[in-house]
Design an enzyme around this catalytic site. Structure first.
Site, PDB file in Angstrom:
ATOM      1  N   GLU A  39     -25.967  -3.659  29.233  1.00 53.39           N
ATOM      2  CA  GLU A  39     -24.668  -3.212  28.748  1.00 53.39           C
ATOM      3  C   GLU A  39     -24.573  -3.294  27.221  1.00 53.39           C
ATOM      4  O   GLU A  39     -24.053  -2.404  26.573  1.00 53.39           O
ATOM      5  CB  GLU A  39     -23.580  -4.094  29.386  1.00 53.39           C
ATOM      6  N   ASP A  40     -25.074  -4.371  26.650  1.00 58.73           N
ATOM      7  CA  ASP A  40     -24.791  -4.645  25.236  1.00 58.73           C
ATOM      8  C   ASP A  40     -25.984  -4.501  24.284  1.00 58.73           C
ATOM      9  O   ASP A  40     -25.823  -4.683  23.085  1.00 58.73           O
ATOM     10  CB  ASP A  40     -24.246  -6.080  25.086  1.00 58.73           C
TER      11      ASP A  40
END
Ligand code: MN
Length: 504
Positions: free
Chosen positions: A80-81
């Site tokens: 996600e990051d």
């Protein structure tokens, strides 16, 4: 010196005591990778980001979960990051861990709608819609997590996020806390992880219901101030009751009940404080089941029980597997006290629930063959119990009365979950199309629908949606409304009736 030893020495020491060098090396490699990938990112608390996954993994490790789950926890925010993909995680750490990381990532898309906040002011009608939606979300989380360990990581993630909530923008705090309280704390309860459920509720209650929290806190101070000092005295009286009997007591402890569960009970009895007796509770841990019953008998001989409050959850466990004897008695000085009696094993089960079945020591054990997710696999000793647990728990979802009004269909069959581009979830029957989706949002959106994108690609109105699709409805304000042939494409009665009424 290893990076982890610098970040959190007690975690490093705990790992050393639990795992062999080979496992430890894999865990440390995961920390290195996460550190490099998250480098430069800060938590809103100002800490380097790596502290977050490390704390989540520490919670997982404290629950005695296996090495793969700890590694997954360390890597859980990478796809996600950062620019590390699930495929790369699979190459470096294997399919199982990649599968679990992907599962945790998918769960982060499951969110409550922004406009549901300020809930306390909502009209009743909307509120039941809200309840229905959060139940859908809870069940979706459970149904889509093919491996229960994914949920455990998500719960640990929520605990750490709530512990560091002061780093979250004030306008987002309520939403985060509400989501945690309404979705994740009940999931922890269903999995019988009492320890985590309690912490999640304690952390979120003052944020979600600040007024109520204040009232309850004042009540506690008033009512408990004097009583707390009597804890030692009551424990001594209890020990005296047992002193002339042969039963073995492992431990007796007294505690004040959690404020949130007290508040929930208070609401059930229309805020009549005199109807709540169990503000303070004592817990007696014995070595075997027989001693639990003997202890109960001895207590009742000495202190009169209140009628209707004796519960035998040993003979009849709660649906989540919880076992204990409960009684409420007129204790010394006519103080009303609640007493719970259980064995050490029952106690561990109540604190750790499903997590206890994933203890790494169990996983090392040889196992039998069995079915997981309809596939024949090697089942290890711990998982056999877990499977029983899951079956019991799925049954509970179906039986649960709170769901009856919300669902007239079988949740585990024939439903799909699709998202709006903002990440809000809709559940629809299998075979639904973008038109069903549009009408599920609002009849105006359905009527003005001129096209749709699924996962970013333009699709036709006959496109059958699949689980996890992100659907964006394109509307045209000049649209003349629905066409007759739309009726061929819709699956939901909601869309059908709205199209018909608009055509008339
Ligand atoms: Mn996270």
């Amino acid at each position: 010196m290893s990076l982890l030893k610098k970040i959190k020495p007690e975690f490093y020491d705990l790992l050393r005591s639990k795992f062999d060098d080979k496992d430890l090396k894999r865990i440390l490699a995961a920390v290195e990778l996460a550190d490099i990938a998250h480098r430069g990112q800060l938590r809103r608390t100002g800490e380097p980001y790596i502290h977050h996954p490390v704390e989540v993994a520490y919670l997982i490790c404290e629950m005695n979960l296996d090495c793969d789950t700890i590694i997954t926890a360390i890597l859980h925010d990478l796809p996600e990051d950062t620019n590390i993909s699930v495929e790369e995680i699979s190459r470096r750490f294997g399919k199982t861990i990649a599968f679990m990381v992907d599962g945790v990532t998918k769960l982060s898309h499951v969110r409550l709608q922004k406009d549901w906040f300020g809930l306390l002011g909502l009209r009743k009608q909307r509120l039941s819609y809200f309840e229905q939606q959060i139940e859908t979300i809870r069940k979706m989380i459970m149904a889509t997590s093919k491996d229960m360990r994914i949920i455990l990581i998500k719960l640990a993630d929520k605990i750490h996020n709530m512990r560091t909530i002061e780093g979250v923008l004030p306008e987002k705090r309520l939403r985060f806390a509400k989501e945690t309280l309404d979705i994740y704390a009940p999931i922890a309860e269903r999995l019988n992880i009492g320890k985590w459920k309690g912490e999640l509720e304690d952390l979120t209650f003052p944020i979600v219901y600040p007024e109520e929290y204040k009232v309850i806190s004042e009540l506690y101070t008033k009512q408990l101030g004097a009583r707390e000092k009597k804890f030692d005295k009551i424990i001594k009286s209890l020990l005296k009751i047992f002193s002339s009997s042969p039963i073995k007591i492992v431990r007796i402890s007294g505690r004040i009940k959690h404020k949130y569960s007290f508040w929930k009970k208070l609401k059930k009895v229309s805020n009549d404080y005199s109807k709540i007796y169990d503000l303070i509770a004592f817990r007696i841990i014995t070595t075997n089941e027989q001693d639990c019953y003997t202890a109960l008998g001895l207590i009742h001989k000495r202190w009169k029980p209140l009628p209707g409050l004796i519960k035998d959850y040993i003979a009849q466990p709660k649906p989540n597997g919880y076992q204990s004897l409960h009684t409420t008695v007129y204790g010394p000085g006519r103080n009303i006290i609640e007493i719970q009696i259980r064995t050490q094993e029952m106690h561990e089960e109540a604190e750790e629930g499903i997590a206890a079945h994933w203890h790494y020591s169990d996983i090392k054990n040889q196992g039998a063959k069995g079915y997981v997710n309809n596939k024949l696999t090697n089942i290890k000793k711990g998982q056999l119990i877990w499977l029983k647990e899951l079956a019991r728990w799925q049954k509970q979802i179906k039986d649960s009365r709170e769901l009856e009004h919300a669902l007239s269909y079988d949740f585990f069959k024939d439903r799909i979950f699709v998202y709006t581009p903002q990440g809000d979830v809709r559940d629809l029957p299998e075979g639904s199309t973008p038109i069903d989706f549009a009408y599920s949002i609002h009849s105006d959106i359905g009527n003005k629908c001129s096209g749709a994108r699924v996962n970013g690609k333009l699709v036709g109105f006959d496109k059958q949606l699949k689980n996890g699709d992100v659907v964006e409805v394109i509307t045209n304000q000049k649209s003349s409304g629905p066409k007759w042939d739309w009726l061929e494409y819709v699956k939901t009665s909601n869309a059908r009736s709205k199209i018909k009424s608009s055509l008339k």
